[in-house]
Design a protein around this motif. Structure first.
Motif, short mmCIF file in Angstrom:
data_model
loop_
_atom_site.label_atom_id
_atom_site.label_comp_id
_atom_site.label_asym_id
_atom_site.label_seq_id
_atom_site.Cartn_x
_atom_site.Cartn_y
_atom_site.Cartn_z
N LYS A 62 0.85 -1.19 0.00
CA LYS A 62 0.00 0.00 0.00
C LYS A 62 0.88 1.24 0.00
O LYS A 62 1.99 1.23 0.53
CB LYS A 62 -0.91 -0.02 1.22
CG LYS A 62 -1.89 -1.20 1.22
CD LYS A 62 -2.71 -1.24 2.47
CE LYS A 62 -3.69 -2.41 2.42
NZ LYS A 62 -4.48 -2.54 3.66
N HIS A 63 0.36 2.31 -0.58
CA HIS A 63 1.16 3.52 -0.78
C HIS A 63 0.37 4.75 -0.37
O HIS A 63 -0.85 4.70 -0.18
CB HIS A 63 1.57 3.64 -2.25
CG HIS A 63 2.34 2.45 -2.75
ND1 HIS A 63 3.70 2.35 -2.64
CD2 HIS A 63 1.92 1.30 -3.35
CE1 HIS A 63 4.10 1.19 -3.15
NE2 HIS A 63 3.05 0.54 -3.59
N GLY A 64 1.08 5.86 -0.28
CA GLY A 64 0.43 7.13 -0.04
C GLY A 64 -0.41 7.56 -1.24
O GLY A 64 -0.41 6.91 -2.30
N ARG A 65 -1.10 8.69 -1.09
CA ARG A 65 -2.05 9.12 -2.12
C ARG A 65 -1.40 9.42 -3.46
O ARG A 65 -2.06 9.45 -4.50
CB ARG A 65 -2.82 10.36 -1.66
CG ARG A 65 -3.78 10.10 -0.52
CD ARG A 65 -4.70 11.29 -0.30
NE ARG A 65 -5.62 11.50 -1.42
CZ ARG A 65 -5.60 12.56 -2.22
NH1 ARG A 65 -4.67 13.50 -2.06
NH2 ARG A 65 -6.47 12.69 -3.20
N TYR B 31 0.28 7.65 -5.28
CA TYR B 31 0.11 6.51 -6.17
C TYR B 31 -1.21 6.64 -6.93
O TYR B 31 -1.27 6.46 -8.16
CB TYR B 31 0.14 5.25 -5.31
CG TYR B 31 -0.11 3.94 -6.02
CD1 TYR B 31 0.93 3.03 -6.24
CD2 TYR B 31 -1.39 3.57 -6.44
CE1 TYR B 31 0.70 1.82 -6.86
CE2 TYR B 31 -1.62 2.37 -7.07
CZ TYR B 31 -0.58 1.50 -7.28
OH TYR B 31 -0.83 0.30 -7.90
N ASP B 32 -2.28 6.96 -6.22
CA ASP B 32 -3.59 7.07 -6.84
C ASP B 32 -3.62 8.19 -7.88
O ASP B 32 -4.24 8.05 -8.95
CB ASP B 32 -4.67 7.35 -5.78
CG ASP B 32 -4.65 6.33 -4.65
OD1 ASP B 32 -3.55 6.07 -4.10
OD2 ASP B 32 -5.72 5.81 -4.29
N HIS C 250 4.85 0.71 6.21
CA HIS C 250 4.69 1.93 5.41
C HIS C 250 5.41 3.12 6.02
O HIS C 250 4.93 4.26 5.93
CB HIS C 250 3.19 2.27 5.25
CG HIS C 250 2.33 1.08 4.99
ND1 HIS C 250 1.33 0.67 5.84
CD2 HIS C 250 2.35 0.18 3.98
CE1 HIS C 250 0.75 -0.42 5.36
NE2 HIS C 250 1.36 -0.74 4.23
N GLU D 2 0.98 12.58 0.39
CA GLU D 2 1.46 11.61 1.41
C GLU D 2 2.77 10.97 0.97
O GLU D 2 2.96 9.76 1.08
CB GLU D 2 0.39 10.54 1.66
CG GLU D 2 -0.89 11.08 2.25
CD GLU D 2 -1.91 9.99 2.54
OE1 GLU D 2 -2.70 10.15 3.49
OE2 GLU D 2 -1.93 8.97 1.82
N TYR E 145 5.53 10.87 2.25
CA TYR E 145 6.36 10.30 3.32
C TYR E 145 5.82 8.97 3.82
O TYR E 145 6.36 8.40 4.76
CB TYR E 145 6.48 11.30 4.49
CG TYR E 145 5.14 11.86 4.94
CD1 TYR E 145 4.67 13.06 4.42
CD2 TYR E 145 4.36 11.20 5.88
CE1 TYR E 145 3.44 13.58 4.81
CE2 TYR E 145 3.14 11.71 6.28
CZ TYR E 145 2.69 12.90 5.74
OH TYR E 145 1.47 13.40 6.14
N LYS E 146 4.76 8.46 3.20
CA LYS E 146 4.18 7.19 3.62
C LYS E 146 4.40 6.12 2.55
O LYS E 146 4.37 6.42 1.36
CB LYS E 146 2.67 7.33 3.83
CG LYS E 146 2.26 8.25 4.95
CD LYS E 146 0.74 8.26 5.04
CE LYS E 146 0.28 9.24 6.10
NZ LYS E 146 -1.20 9.33 6.14
N GLY E 147 4.52 4.91 3.01
CA GLY E 147 4.59 3.80 2.08
C GLY E 147 6.01 3.53 1.64
O GLY E 147 6.92 4.34 1.86
#
Lengths: 165, 547
Positions: B164-167, B169-170, B203, B325, B327-329
């Motif tokens: 799963k990744h931060g936004r 990716y979407d 993450h 985001e 810094y996440k994932g």
């Protein structure tokens, strides 16, 4: 941070429990000068800590002798005391000696934005960034999307042909 | 000489290749193998990713560049053309890598057949030859990903579902869907579920700062720790000064320096495996010049160190007005497109590219302008406002091109600079070909289209107009495989031409780089190489024999 061209084979760790801390002493005068410059580059903002204290502490704990000498040489050219005069001096340094300017800015930005109190302020302002990535991580519930219409192809080994005459 | 001993096999370099070979030999049993590593162990708690100032740590004592780290175990890499990224420690560069896990595609083994430009030749093996070893290597590391990518040959299921990744990716995925271009969730050597006793990814962010949690698959986890449990003789801080040969020209051992004491030791062995990466391996061969091998070992045809490929890169920062985001994932890659991966002469060039999208760093690097630093947060009155437009608004992108092997892109020895043991440093020389430049310019234009379709505010992409100094994350080709000593250093089984008993297996063995991160291929090559050593009972045979 110091130049890669001057390769030396050993980094002396004066404080082995704090990797990257060398604590080569800087003079009080230079630290005060650095603090004044930090407050000009990153001006005070309600809800955020001031830059001077964070940056001077960060730098004084981490510089090695080579980095200290470089930084003090740069600071030596910015002896102004008022924010307006410091601004003018920084503008001149940025134009006339961009390498030194980048060195100075790197120390100030790293010193400020890696501080735990700045991270706390970012969180107060609504961010969920929590500083050092480990050990806590982040909860992400949302599944990553997948391609709506998968496409693509590849050549099999036996299909590879000459493309140039 | 402080000591002399005799063993069956000496392996030099405890990275992915050396670790994999050591592990397989230990599993087969009945062989005394010694694994020599010039670096130390890195303990889990050593990594900068646990520190408040982690972004600063990565810029200095944990830099990917040995010329910046300046640690005793490192060796200088002088010269120019790219930034040399490598790590000298148990686990090698897998201690600090993204874990982005591509396989080479079949056509990438056939660049000689396809076009033969510059020094392009076919690999002496095929994609199909490597598939079983890709699969085994995947099982050792634990791979997260999604089956069904039509741009790749079918393969066995990954060990874990996609990460799963931060936004960010979407946002990018939606843009690629709008364009109707290929994209796929990236495979990563980062486990998304518990696997073989390891904790899944939480993450946390920047994987290239190390993963003390153990979710990032490394050579240490996959190979070296299991081999130690089987009794592997691993010696750290053991810097090989030279490989030696007997009067017939065959390998007969190595001399190494114990960096802790400075003492020189000798190990006699009929088989020496060199696995020191695309810079370290040619450096060691060149440093082994002696009467009978005046230009270095296995260098009778002046091929050692040449044909360096690193992947030609343009790195870019994509900026959004909305939170990403970043810094996440995992970092790790989020997603990639292979829309332009195959040769298409309408682009004015052969070969192709991967365009990869990933997470970013923290607030300090955001303030400094992220990956490229092209648009740092201005200092002064607008600083706070401008910082808010950068932090949590960033996406990393990389255009990664299958660069052509060129004779003058090479590793040599520096005549003036030495490492901490007094051994000559490596010197790098690398320039882009016109083909590489054309592809990078094409890719940069496509990246702008992707960013626009994704709703980005702007793109900062590195320019190659005024010179190239790209990241040397992938060091390949300098002791490449081939079917002739005139155009390669080793044969299809990694046996050096003209030096019986010398085996070279790592990124340097790769005949071409493809447009893919190479660690999966390096691990697969090493397992295949090890199987050959085992099946031939460690015979000290000539390159080309029995191929």
């Amino acid at each position: 941070m110091s130049g890669a061209a001057e390769y030396t084979s050993r980094v002396e760790m004066e404080h082995p429990s704090y990797p990257g801390h060398h604590a080569a002493p800087m003079s009080e005068e230079m630290l005060e000068r650095l603090g004044r410059i930090a407050d000009v580059m990153i001006p005070p903002e309600t809800g955020f800590p001031d830059a001077a204290h964070l940056v001077t502490r960060f730098v004084s704990e981490r510089v090695d002798p080579t980095e200290r000498d470089t930084l003090e040489r740069i600071l030596g050219g910015i002896e102004q005391e008022t924010p307006a005069a410091i601004t003018t001096a920084l503008q001149r340094l940025e134009t006339e000696d961009p390498v030194s300017f980048l060195e100075l800015r790197n120390w100030i930005y790293y010193g400020y934005y890696t501080s735990g109190s700045v991270v706390d302020a970012l969180r107060e302002a609504g961010s969920d960034y929590h500083g050092a990535p480990q050990p806590f991580g982040y909860r992400i519930e949302r599944e990553a999307p997948v391609p709506a219409s998968p496409r693509g192809s590849y050549q099999r080994t036996e299909e590879v042909r000459r493309v140039l005459d | 000489m402080s000591s002399t001993e005799q063993v069956d096999v000496v392996i030099v370099g405890a990275g992915v290749a050396g670790g994999a070979i050591a592990a397989r030999l230990l599993e087969s049993g009945g062989v005394h193998a010694v694994l020599l590593e010039q670096g130390p162990w890195i303990h889990d708690v050593d990594h900068a990713i646990l520190r408040e100032d982690w972004e600063f740590g990565i810029s200095r004592e944990w830099s990917f560049d040995p010329n910046i780290r300046r640690l005793d175990q490192d060796y200088p890499v002088t010269g120019q053309g790219f930034r040399p990224f490598l790590f000298n420690a148990v686990g090698g560069s897998s201690n600090h890598y993204a874990g982005f896990w591509h396989r080479m595609k079949p056509a990438e083994f056939r660049r000689g057949t396809e076009h033969g430009l510059e020094n392009s030749i076919d690999w002496p093996i095929s994609h199909e030859d490597l598939v079983p070893y890709y699969e085994e290597n995947d099982r050792r590391f634990g791979i997260s990903g999604l089956a069904g990518d039509p741009s790749h040959p079918p393969r066995e299921p990954r060990q874990c579902p996609p990460l799963k990744h931060g936004r960010y990716y979407d946002l990018i995925a939606a843009g690629l869907d709008r364009l109707g271009w290929h994209w796929w969730p990236a495979d990563n050597a980062i486990i998304s579920e518990p696997y073989r006793g390891r904790l899944p990814c939480n993450h946390c962010g920047f994987c290239m700062a190390g993963c003390p949690r153990g979710s990032l698959g490394t050579a240490t986890q996959a190979y070296i720790l299991p081999a130690l449990r089987r009794g592997l003789d691993l010696r750290t801080n053991a810097r090989v000064a030279r490989i030696t040969t007997d009067r017939t020209g065959a390998v007969d051992g190595v001399d190494y320096i114990d960096r802790d004491t400075g003492a020189m030791h000798r190990i006699e062995a009929p088989l020496v495996v060199v696995a020191c990466n695309g810079i370290g391996s040619p450096r060691l061969l060149l440093n082994s010049a002696r009467p009978g091998h005046p230009d270095g070992l296995a260098n009778e045809h002046d091929q050692v160190g040449r044909n360096l490929v690193t992947h030609a890169y343009v790195l870019a920062d994509i900026w959004f007005d909305e939170p990403t985001e970043h810094y996440k994932g995992p970092w790790g890659a989020g997603l990639f497109t292979h829309e332009f991966h195959q040769t298409d002469l309408s682009r004015g060039a052969v070969n192709g590219m991967t365009i990869t999208f990933g997470a970013g760093w923290g607030p300090a690097v955001s303030a400094l302008g992220a990956t490229t630093g092209l648009d740092p947060t201005p200092w002064g009155p607008d600083h706070r406002l401008e910082f808010g437009r950068r932090f949590d608004r960033h996406v990393f992108a990389a255009i990664q091109v299958d660069d052509l092997p060129r004779s003058d892109n090479r590793i040599t020895l520096d005549p003036d600079v030495t490492d901490s043991s007094g051994l000559p440093a490596a010197r790098r020389q690398y320039t882009l070909s016109d083909n590489d430049r054309t592809l990078l310019e094409f890719g940069t234009a496509r990246l702008h289209e992707i960013a626009e379709a994704s709703g980005a505010r702007k793109v900062d992409a590195q320019s190659i107009a005024d010179g190239y100094d790209g990241p040397g994350w992938h060091l390949m080709g300098t002791c490449r495989m081939g079917d002739s000593p005139e155009n390669s250093v080793v044969d299809a089984w990694h046996r050096a031409w003209g030096v019986p008993g010398l085996v070279i297996c790592d990124g340097s063995s790769m005949t071409s780089g493809g447009a893919n991160n190479p660690t999966a291929t390096i691990g697969a090559l090493a397992l295949r190489c090890a199987e050959r050593l085992i099946s031939t009972k460690y015979a000290r045979v000539e390159a080309g024999a029995g191929a």
